[in-house]
Design a protein around this motif. Structure first.
Motif, short mmCIF file in Angstrom:
data_model
loop_
_atom_site.label_atom_id
_atom_site.label_comp_id
_atom_site.label_asym_id
_atom_site.label_seq_id
_atom_site.Cartn_x
_atom_site.Cartn_y
_atom_site.Cartn_z
N UNK A 233 52.66 65.73 -5.10
CA UNK A 233 51.40 66.29 -4.61
C UNK A 233 50.29 66.11 -5.63
N UNK A 234 49.49 67.17 -5.82
CA UNK A 234 48.37 67.07 -6.75
C UNK A 234 48.68 67.68 -8.12
N UNK A 235 49.98 67.84 -8.42
CA UNK A 235 50.35 68.48 -9.71
C UNK A 235 50.07 67.58 -10.90
N UNK A 236 50.14 66.25 -10.70
CA UNK A 236 49.90 65.32 -11.80
C UNK A 236 49.29 64.03 -11.27
N UNK A 237 48.05 63.72 -11.65
CA UNK A 237 47.43 62.47 -11.20
C UNK A 237 48.01 61.29 -11.97
N UNK A 238 48.50 60.29 -11.25
CA UNK A 238 49.09 59.11 -11.87
C UNK A 238 48.28 57.87 -11.49
N UNK A 239 47.96 57.06 -12.47
CA UNK A 239 47.20 55.83 -12.26
C UNK A 239 48.14 54.66 -12.52
N UNK A 240 48.44 53.86 -11.50
CA UNK A 240 49.44 52.80 -11.63
C UNK A 240 48.79 51.45 -11.96
N UNK A 241 49.35 50.79 -12.97
CA UNK A 241 48.91 49.45 -13.37
C UNK A 241 50.13 48.54 -13.43
N UNK A 242 49.89 47.24 -13.42
CA UNK A 242 50.96 46.23 -13.44
C UNK A 242 51.97 46.50 -12.33
N UNK A 264 54.37 46.71 -30.69
CA UNK A 264 53.68 47.89 -31.22
C UNK A 264 52.17 47.82 -30.95
N UNK A 265 51.87 47.45 -29.70
CA UNK A 265 50.46 47.42 -29.30
C UNK A 265 50.36 47.60 -27.79
N UNK A 266 49.13 47.83 -27.34
CA UNK A 266 48.87 48.04 -25.93
C UNK A 266 49.01 46.72 -25.17
N UNK A 273 41.63 49.62 -19.13
CA UNK A 273 42.02 50.67 -18.20
C UNK A 273 42.37 52.00 -18.88
N UNK A 274 42.93 51.94 -20.09
CA UNK A 274 43.32 53.17 -20.79
C UNK A 274 42.10 53.75 -21.52
N UNK A 275 41.73 54.97 -21.17
CA UNK A 275 40.57 55.61 -21.79
C UNK A 275 40.97 56.22 -23.14
N UNK A 276 40.00 56.39 -24.05
CA UNK A 276 40.28 57.02 -25.33
C UNK A 276 40.83 58.43 -25.09
N UNK A 277 41.94 58.73 -25.75
CA UNK A 277 42.54 60.06 -25.63
C UNK A 277 43.45 60.23 -24.43
N UNK A 294 48.72 56.30 -26.79
CA UNK A 294 47.33 56.68 -26.52
C UNK A 294 46.43 55.92 -27.49
N UNK A 295 45.15 55.88 -27.18
CA UNK A 295 44.14 55.31 -28.07
C UNK A 295 43.32 56.48 -28.64
N UNK A 296 43.16 56.51 -29.96
CA UNK A 296 42.36 57.59 -30.53
C UNK A 296 40.86 57.27 -30.37
N UNK A 297 40.01 58.15 -30.92
CA UNK A 297 38.56 58.00 -30.69
C UNK A 297 38.00 56.72 -31.30
N UNK A 298 38.75 56.12 -32.24
CA UNK A 298 38.32 54.85 -32.84
C UNK A 298 38.90 53.65 -32.11
N UNK A 299 39.65 53.93 -31.06
CA UNK A 299 40.28 52.84 -30.31
C UNK A 299 41.58 52.38 -30.93
N UNK A 300 42.11 53.12 -31.91
CA UNK A 300 43.37 52.76 -32.58
C UNK A 300 44.55 53.11 -31.68
N UNK A 301 45.49 52.18 -31.56
CA UNK A 301 46.69 52.37 -30.72
C UNK A 301 47.72 53.23 -31.45
N UNK A 302 48.28 54.22 -30.75
CA UNK A 302 49.35 55.06 -31.31
C UNK A 302 50.52 55.04 -30.33
N UNK A 303 51.68 54.62 -30.81
CA UNK A 303 52.88 54.53 -29.98
C UNK A 303 53.72 55.80 -30.12
N UNK A 304 54.16 56.32 -28.97
CA UNK A 304 55.04 57.49 -28.93
C UNK A 304 56.35 57.02 -28.29
N UNK A 305 57.31 56.65 -29.15
CA UNK A 305 58.52 55.98 -28.66
C UNK A 305 59.64 56.98 -28.36
#
Length: 550
Positions: A233-242, A264-266, A273-277, A294-305
């Motif tokens: 339902x509307x509990x979690x908005x999901x945006x599908x890519x690829x 180790x990159x986007x 398509x991926x917004x900062x934060x 996620x991308x931080x405010x500087x556009x730096x990629x951070x991987x959460x494995x």
């Protein structure tokens, strides 16, 4: 006494001859190689699955045709045992033996040997459920598999095109139907309904979840997520890519969980398509692996494995167990492999027991079963949480003494429904992560700051025969080739916080080299120097030696 239908087996076997120049091996992920070479293997796996079912008195066995995170031209097949777990280890050898019988006569001989050695009663019924991912080669391979079912006289249920974890779910649901251990409705809709209901209960009353971007790797996960969304339902908005399933060569190509972990990159396709934060995550080709970022405010990629997922989930479950008042009865433990980042191991070991086992889901799953609640995640994003039968019974019977205990208990019970306990499941794990983040009011930044990863590098060296490399101590030490481990240790000592190990791949003729150090450039250098040692050890021609190893 019933016997094999030799004429039927002969006739069908001749349609699926074994290639003379290939040796097949049932590894940690089943059989996996070029899809164009697997026709005979699929036919023989069909018979083997039937015999496995007969051996287990007609319990339903699963067969999944997939090559997971591999390129599109590859394919594979694995057998799933009745509780949704991996095939019993002793039968992996039977699978390898049957697949390598050079002709029909020797294949039948191998079948008879297997039947006698394992004391299979051929009069018993046999039942299988099977599925495939979206690879083009899957259609013809399924046809060969179905011929195998016909040859052994199996009752076979086609689950169609679906994710590997859903096939595992179906196997367990079919075999527990109508019993006190019922795992859920034995249909794909039953799976989505179970996850959706548990998720809604767990996030009820929590702040609105921000949109999550999902990279579906142009694989079957795109179909599954779209269906799952109907139940969320509307509990979690999901945006599908690829989500392109018809573009030739798109599957896992420069996208998906393995790309994110390895590079180790986007993925390039997500750049705009991926917004900062914003939180993003990648599935792999059959949706059993999950990688967040996620991308931080500087556009730096951070991987959460997978390590970051294990830290987030395990600490949350420990808190719930404590809040429910069950900390003296229910013990939580984590299982990792040598690929786990050293910083994650330290973070977890300060909070609960941590065990290291050899790479491969079967090793992790088996070790996790020894805990009341066992959390296991490989760094590559494959993992789950297992609640022992005793623990599930205790949760059902427990009488909390305060409202806070009652709330925590309810969350634990709902987690047992949200989590696919049969196998690593990217969809279930994604919802689990989002539940924890919602409860903790974490963004990707807070989650990432639980600990800081030690810089690491993973490289692979192509070798002629990976079986030359043998390991011990949960694959953290080489015992063969002799002397190579000592050379590696000599190199490691030169780097601050250095750690490196070498292990043969379970699925291809490569050797994987992992290295860590305090500084990224040193982790890279250590990995390539160790890879150079491996390259030289297997008789590599210096003139052809990859330049990065020099």
């Amino acid at each position: 006494m019933a016997s094999l239908h030799i004429d039927v087996i002969k006739a069908l076997s001749e349609i699926h001859p074994k290639p003379s120049d290939i040796t097949f091996q049932y590894g940690t992920a089943g059989f996996r190689t070029l899809g164009s070479t697997l026709d005979s293997v699929l036919f023989r796996v069909g018979l083997l699955a039937g015999l496995r079912s007969k051996k287990l008195d007609g319990k339903t066995i699963g067969v999944m045709v997939t090559a997971s995170h591999n390129p599109e031209q590859d394919n594979g097949v694995k057998i799933v045992d009745p509780r949704g777990e991996m095939l019993e280890a002793s039968w992996e050898g039977h699978a390898t033996t049957l697949s390598n019988a050079p002709n029909t006569e020797q294949f039948i001989e191998a079948l008879n040997t297997l039947i006698q050695s394992t004391k299979i009663d051929l009069s018993r019924p046999c039942n299988v459920v099977y599925a495939r991912d979206t690879r083009p080669s899957g259609i013809s391979l399924i046809s060969a598999l179905e011929d195998g079912f016909k040859a052994i006289g199996c009752s076979a249920r086609n689950a169609g095109v679906t994710t590997t974890p859903i096939l595992h779910y179906l196997v367990r649901a079919i075999n527990t139907k109508g019993t006190p251990e019922s795992y859920g409705e034995d249909s794909e809709d039953g799976y989505y309904r179970k996850l959706g209901l548990a998720f809604k209960k767990l996030v009820s009353g929590r702040p609105i979840i921000q949109p999550v971007l999902i990279d579906c790797a142009n694989g079957v996960g795109a179909l599954a997520v779209a269906k799952l969304m109907e139940y969320l339902g509307d509990t979690i908005p999901l945006v599908l890519e690829n989500i392109s399933l018809s573009t030739p060569g798109a599957l896992n190509n420069a996208c998906g969980a393995d790309y994110v972990k390895t590079m180790q990159k986007l993925p390039p396709s997500l750049m705009d398509h991926l917004q900062f934060g914003q939180r993003g995550c990648s599935l792999d080709g059959d949706a059993d692996r999950l990688m967040y970022y996620y991308l931080d405010e500087r556009g730096q990629f951070h991987m959460l494995d997978g390590d970051k997922i294990a830290a987030l989930v395990a600490s949350f479950i420990v808190e719930l167990v404590k809040s429910s008042g069950l900390e003296n009865e229910v013990k939580v433990g984590v299982v990792q492999t040598a690929y786990a980042n050293g910083a994650s191991t330290k973070y977890l070991a300060d909070r609960l027991p941590v065990k290291c086992v050899p790479t491969g889901v079967k090793h992790l799953h088996h070790a996790a079963e020894h805990y009341d609640i066992g959390v296991y995640f490989e760094a590559n994003g494959h993992g789950t949480v297992i609640f022992s039968p005793h623990t599930q019974a205790r949760l059902a019977q427990y009488q909390p003494s305060t409202p806070a205990q009652s709330t925590a208990l309810g969350h634990l019970i709902n987690l047992t429904q949200l989590i696919n306990q049969t196998v690593g499941d990217a969809l279930s794990d994604m919802l689990l992560v989002e539940v924890v983040l919602a409860h903790k009011s974490y963004t990707g930044v807070e989650w990432d700051s639980l600990y800081v990863d030690l810089p690491n590098r993973l490289v692979k060296v192509v070798v002629g025969d990976r079986n030359v490399f043998r390991t011990e101590n949960a694959e953290r030490r080489l015992v063969s080739p002799p002397g190579l481990q000592q050379k590696i240790e000599g190199l490691v000592q030169r780097y601050e916080g250095g750690r490196s190990f070498v292990r043969p791949s379970g699925t291809e003729d490569v050797v994987r080299v992992y290295a860590e150090a305090v500084v990224k450039s040193q982790a890279d250098e250590l990995a390539f120097r160790v890879a150079g040692l491996v390259y030289d050890e297997v008789g590599g021609d210096l003139a052809k030696r990859p330049k990065e190893f020099l």
